[in-house]
Design an enzyme around this catalytic site. Sequence first.
Site, PDB file in Angstrom:
ATOM      1  N   GLY A   1      -8.820  -2.991 -14.121  1.00 51.30           N
ATOM      2  CA  GLY A   1      -9.860  -3.904 -14.547  1.00 51.30           C
ATOM      3  C   GLY A   1      -9.397  -5.272 -14.983  1.00 51.30           C
ATOM      4  O   GLY A   1     -10.204  -6.072 -15.449  1.00 51.30           O
TER       5      GLY A   1
ATOM      6  N   ILE B   1     -10.546   5.483   0.039  1.00 51.87           N
ATOM      7  CA  ILE B   1      -9.738   5.154   1.206  1.00 51.87           C
ATOM      8  C   ILE B   1      -8.988   6.405   1.682  1.00 51.87           C
ATOM      9  O   ILE B   1      -8.961   6.704   2.877  1.00 51.87           O
ATOM     10  CB  ILE B   1      -8.715   4.036   0.888  1.00 51.87           C
ATOM     11  CG1 ILE B   1      -9.380   2.855   0.196  1.00 51.87           C
ATOM     12  CG2 ILE B   1      -7.957   3.628   2.149  1.00 51.87           C
ATOM     13  CD1 ILE B   1     -10.390   2.096   0.992  1.00 51.87           C
ATOM     14  N   GLY B   2      -8.388   7.115   0.755  1.00 55.61           N
ATOM     15  CA  GLY B   2      -7.658   8.332   1.135  1.00 55.61           C
ATOM     16  C   GLY B   2      -6.288   8.030   1.700  1.00 55.61           C
ATOM     17  O   GLY B   2      -5.816   8.717   2.618  1.00 55.61           O
TER      18      GLY B   2
ATOM     19  N   ASN C   1      -4.159   4.633 -12.343  1.00 54.84           N
ATOM     20  CA  ASN C   1      -4.836   4.696 -11.051  1.00 54.84           C
ATOM     21  C   ASN C   1      -6.336   4.800 -11.339  1.00 54.84           C
ATOM     22  O   ASN C   1      -6.751   4.741 -12.498  1.00 54.84           O
ATOM     23  CB  ASN C   1      -4.330   5.899 -10.245  1.00 54.84           C
ATOM     24  CG  ASN C   1      -4.370   5.615  -8.733  1.00 54.84           C
ATOM     25  OD1 ASN C   1      -5.370   5.093  -8.240  1.00 54.84           O
ATOM     26  ND2 ASN C   1      -3.318   5.940  -8.020  1.00 54.84           N
TER      27      ASN C   1
ATOM     28  N   CYS D   1      -3.448   9.613  -6.678  1.00 53.38           N
ATOM     29  CA  CYS D   1      -4.574   9.210  -5.847  1.00 53.38           C
ATOM     30  C   CYS D   1      -5.649  10.294  -5.864  1.00 53.38           C
ATOM     31  O   CYS D   1      -5.381  11.437  -5.505  1.00 53.38           O
ATOM     32  CB  CYS D   1      -4.143   8.952  -4.413  1.00 53.38           C
ATOM     33  SG  CYS D   1      -5.539   8.459  -3.390  1.00 53.38           S
TER      34      CYS D   1
ATOM     35  N   LYS E   1       0.850  -1.191   0.000  1.00 51.35           N
ATOM     36  CA  LYS E   1       0.000   0.000   0.000  1.00 51.35           C
ATOM     37  C   LYS E   1       0.891   1.247   0.000  1.00 51.35           C
ATOM     38  O   LYS E   1       1.940   1.274   0.640  1.00 51.35           O
ATOM     39  CB  LYS E   1      -0.853  -0.019   1.282  1.00 51.35           C
ATOM     40  CG  LYS E   1      -1.630   1.256   1.595  1.00 51.35           C
ATOM     41  CD  LYS E   1      -3.018   1.198   1.069  1.00 51.35           C
ATOM     42  CE  LYS E   1      -3.755   2.538   1.195  1.00 51.35           C
ATOM     43  NZ  LYS E   1      -4.826   2.645   0.197  1.00 51.35           N
TER      44      LYS E   1
END
Lengths: 291, 291, 306, 306
Positions: free
Chosen positions: C249, C76-77, C197, C135, C50
């Site tokens: 995907g 999620i942040g 992303n 992100c 992560k």
Amino acid sequence: MEDQHIPASLFDCPVVESRPVGSYRLISFVAREVAALARPGQFLMVRAAGQSLDPLLPRPIGVHELESDLVKILIEPVGRGTISLAGLRVGDRLSVLGPLGNGFDLNGEGPALVVGGGIGAAPLAFLARALSQRGREVRCLLGFKIRGQAVAAELFRNQKIDVYTEDGSMGGMGLISEPLPGILAEMQAGGPENAISAAGDSSDGAIPADDGETGVAGYHRAAEIFACGPDAMLAALSGIAGDHGAKAQVSMAAHMACGVGACQGCVIRTVDGYRRACSEGPVFAAGEIAW
Amino acid sequence: MEDQHIPASLFDCPVVESRPVGSYRLISFVAREVAALARPGQFLMVRAAGQSLDPLLPRPIGVHELESDLVKILIEPVGRGTISLAGLRVGDRLSVLGPLGNGFDLNGEGPALVVGGGIGAAPLAFLARALSQRGREVRCLLGFKIRGQAVAAELFRNQKIDVYTEDGSMGGMGLISEPLPGILAEMQAGGPENAISAAGDSSDGAIPADDGETGVAGYHRAAEIFACGPDAMLAALSGIAGDHGAKAQVSMAAHMACGVGACQGCVIRTVDGYRRACSEGPVFAAGEIAW
Amino acid sequence: MKASLHTSLGPLTLDHPIINASGTFDVIEADRILEADLFSDFPFAAYVPKTVTLKPRTGNEPPRLYETAAGLLNSIGLANKGIENFIVEDLPRLAELLVPIIASIAGESTSDYGSCAELLAGRDEVAAIELNVSCPNVELDGRALGCDPERTARAVSLARAATSKFLIVKLTPNVTDIVAVAQAAAAAGADCISVINTVHGMALDPWTLKPVLGHTSGGLSGPAIKPVALRAVYMVSRALDLPVIGMGGVTTAQDVLEFLAAGASAVAIGTASFRDPLLAARLPGELRDLMEIRGISSIGQLSGMA
Amino acid sequence: MKASLHTSLGPLTLDHPIINASGTFDVIEADRILEADLFSDFPFAAYVPKTVTLKPRTGNEPPRLYETAAGLLNSIGLANKGIENFIVEDLPRLAELLVPIIASIAGESTSDYGSCAELLAGRDEVAAIELNVSCPNVELDGRALGCDPERTARAVSLARAATSKFLIVKLTPNVTDIVAVAQAAAAAGADCISVINTVHGMALDPWTLKPVLGHTSGGLSGPAIKPVALRAVYMVSRALDLPVIGMGGVTTAQDVLEFLAAGASAVAIGTASFRDPLLAARLPGELRDLMEIRGISSIGQLSGMA
Ligand SMILES: Cc1cc2nc3c(=O)[nH]c(=O)nc-3n(C[C@H](O)[C@H](O)[C@H](O)COP(=O)(O)OP(=O)(O)OC[C@H]3O[C@@H](n4cnc5c(N)ncnc54)[C@H](O)[C@@H]3O)c2cc1C
Ligand SMILES: Cc1cc2nc3c(=O)[nH]c(=O)nc-3n(C[C@H](O)[C@H](O)[C@H](O)COP(=O)(O)OP(=O)(O)OC[C@H]3O[C@@H](n4cnc5c(N)ncnc54)[C@H](O)[C@@H]3O)c2cc1C
Ligand SMILES: Cc1cc2nc3c(=O)[nH]c(=O)nc-3n(C[C@H](O)[C@H](O)[C@H](O)COP(=O)(O)O)c2cc1C
Ligand SMILES: Cc1cc2nc3c(=O)[nH]c(=O)nc-3n(C[C@H](O)[C@H](O)[C@H](O)COP(=O)(O)O)c2cc1C
Ligand code: FES
Ligand code: FES
């Protein structure tokens, strides 16, 4: 190629039969209106009824056969849509839009040669039967990759059929473009009583090659070809038909979304530019296609 | 709340029973390892086996009951995932990851009050049975919106149960927060022989209100609450439990993706910050939650 | 014919081209919870933990997840324990893995990228560093630093100055011109580009009609975005002379095949692992089968075939 | 309580908020082929014909369609008969419809927008004009004019100068900042914003591993893009004081409800009509039911609830 307009509609149809035919699957469902209206070469936009978004859209599927209130379709499971259709079982329901498209023009004369390649054979059983019922002499030539597909030839009942497989596992070995000139020549030369099965002999030179328009005049009568299959097969067939002065109608494949001429998605390259397989086809005169 | 580690795994399980229980659906499937390992309050990540992308992900579903090799789940069809699960029939297959999560801590003492709200009742039948088997006095209080849900109370066999519905269509009328203080007070005051069913009387004042910490000291014994249901119910219950000095364990709901602590998606706001419902819950001490 | 799955990503040699997408697989947690012995039998050819940031982050308000049609929205942040804790607590454990570790870092400001890269520069356990400039869940307007080629270039330059490790830059699809951002990253010293992303999106609660996610909007992943990801891989790998890690995907071996054909040198699995936790273990074998039917004998032969 | 579906879009009064998305419904063809009498019993509250351009266009090379996960990729390329033929052949027939007609136009250059708008300015059959500045399938690099706020503004200004009709500008989601493009359109005189056109994507043929579409890449529509569309509607309707037409993946009455709640004044159905040709006829009733269960009595009350 038929002109007369028969309105299509959307139906919710229960499946009453689902059985394997080699590597294909035969599905029968109740659809009285479709069974009453559909003509050979027309197609349906079909998907499993319900809310699931996988698959999202219906798929164009030819009418394989009609039997009183029943419509039969033959499915080759190759992707998202056809795998879902092949998974349907008795009691499941289909959403069906149709009948759609022009269908084959059966009004010609002379002997009819019905040519199918792979799953392209699906709509031809109905066609062959309809042609016979009109009193036309009918001969069928079906080509498949392997035996598992070729067993679908059993669905052509009471027809004179030659079967070829690419690997020779059933019938003759090779592509149908090999026996085609010979069969055509035979049909144009004489009546069905003279016809011999080309299956088995890969005779390229056995029947004298003909030289276009001039050669044609020498035959008794012009045969008419009705074909459905992969593009490459139809292109080869179109050339051979031209060489023999035989007319040919070909049913073309295209990915579709609307099925009713609205989205411009299913166009085929023709000598007059792009034309929609769904509303201007799927059957075209072979000479119209820009191969 | 249990600490001992029991490894989870992925299983492909055949459905052997699927029947409606009011507006819910009870599904039983064969899953020997899960049946051997699962503890009350643990959950499974479940989806229909197969390639369909609708739904895409499994859903967290509590273990409703175990019966030899069988695992039973109770489903409320509310959206994409649960509607697909509720549609499963005998012979269909489930993909099951589990058992997951900590489960309820059954090691406490004193009478146990098992409180469920709506589909939150699903994992509590197993819990109530396990508590009884440990010799603890068990009473159940189940609240539902309507009778169609409340019939699920029949799944709590041999249990002392009070049922409430918001519209009064079955059992008492109203939210379970109304009878809860009275039932708690009764349980803490005396043994089960003194307990009367609160269902039916919407008595706010019938049972003397208690005044927090001080009042508690006067009771014979502290009851322990085990609850699962909507957040608002659990929050109210947590307050009432605190007022009565009763410990409470609550099973919290969250949308999940991985189910194994990897994605940080299922966090619950606690007094120590965010904690993952899947790997640090779903059962928390009521006092830990930042309501 | 036996197809070989061996491949490389710059200095990293990989047994096969399939790795995990950051934030979707936690080997330490999974090893603890699942029966499998994941450290000795790790399904991916490299491990991407992560994303970590300079300071610990608690992440965004829940709910953080919502399933959409063939997709998953998350917000999620970048909840993470911070790079110091990552180095002290996690890296020693991760060193037990037999595959290369690609550390993923993100900054709350451009300069953080330099600081984080510096902290990892001397760690031998770390084979490569991925800069997550993409992100959508960190800044309040949902605009990732990677939306701007210049800010991206600055972040990459700072990291480049801090370390000679293989530097991967992970881009967002939420831009008018992803090739321009990739080129800016390359010019600033990136060794490799990761795309994509998540795609910016949102969902409403079906009953309340308010945003489902606590953070209002989030990032869309899963099969729904595969066409967007495939196009990004195709465009970026054609425009740049750098290896590309493709993701978005990927759910089947056929998808892996397509991403490689589109130009990826390695392919990452994210959301699909949630759907099927055993997927990664099956993929290499299934990929080899698909290659063999098509007469493709190596990843090199496949790469960029499209 | 009986909920009212009546609503308006600038000067257009609509029986309900559901219209069709350009390019996905052809009333003339459908009326010819289907059993329904579509002209007198038209399911949508307004009719948006396929986008027309100054000159006829044959469109892109086939194949032009491919289904992806919960989505449809298309690369039609604005195949159309040209605005002159549209005016002469189609408009008189469309005038039989009992609902407003929203003509959709696109330009191969900015100036075309002015020319097309001028040709429609005097046509009473046309109630409003939608400027499609967002087709990903026209320019070879897939970059629509609407990717650039300035070019968008120029196109809008030219159309604005040519007509006083209600002017809708249809935007692409394939940009870093859709609000900036919407604001540019508004400043240049747009009366209404339509979001979204398709999302840029591509697919490979599973067997050949070459791009499926003749045009290589295409536009993604359908449920897969709903989260992207919903976010665009939410952001644009909050940032601007103009009505918004929402579309992108709308497949159920619940979706319509959500798009209205997100801030749309009307909602368009595209791909979902391919899935279910009778959908549009059912939606208004289903929408009313959903509103009534939630105690919402009018579209105005619903709009922007999120
Ligand atoms: C008029 C008409 C009649 C048809 N009749 C039948 C029938 O009776 N039985 C039957 O099984 N199939 C029939 N088809 C073909 C069928 O519609 C396609 O196989 C189907 O669209 C494939 O969808 P899928 O989701 O299963 O595969 P996809 O996942 O969409 O595609 C799988 C592979 O098939 C190719 N493909 C997809 N659609 C087509 C197509 N229409 N033509 C050529 N290649 C395609 C793709 O490029 C890909 O390589 C017919 C098609 C048309 C146009
Ligand atoms: C530990 C645990 C155990 C559970 N056990 C059961 C069970 O035994 N039986 C059962 O039917 N359900 C159970 N659930 C709830 C179930 O997982 C959710 O209802 C499910 O995720 C909803 O998914 P859906 O696709 O059907 O609905 P969605 O389409 O995802 O959502 C429909 C509606 O439900 C809401 N929703 C979705 N998921 C949740 C959730 N997890 N919590 C609260 N609201 C949600 C959404 O916001 C929306 O309003 C459990 C959940 C958890 C976390
Ligand atoms: C729950 C979740 C968490 C994620 N966290 C991160 C992260 O921390 N860092 C990062 O670079 N990408 C993160 N991503 C993005 C994925 O790595 C990946 O780029 C994206 O999900 C597309 O791939 P997929 O469709 O296979 O999931 C996250 C995605 C999801 C779904
Ligand atoms: C086959 C097809 C053709 C389209 N043609 C046009 C068009 O001509 N003009 C236009 O503005 N949008 C066109 N679009 C985009 C749609 O109008 C709509 O914006 C998009 O498909 C998203 O909505 P949906 O997901 O409901 O389909 C087309 C979409 C499809 C699928
Ligand atoms: S499928 Fe839409 S025009 Fe033929
Ligand atoms: S669901 Fe992934 S951390 Fe809990």
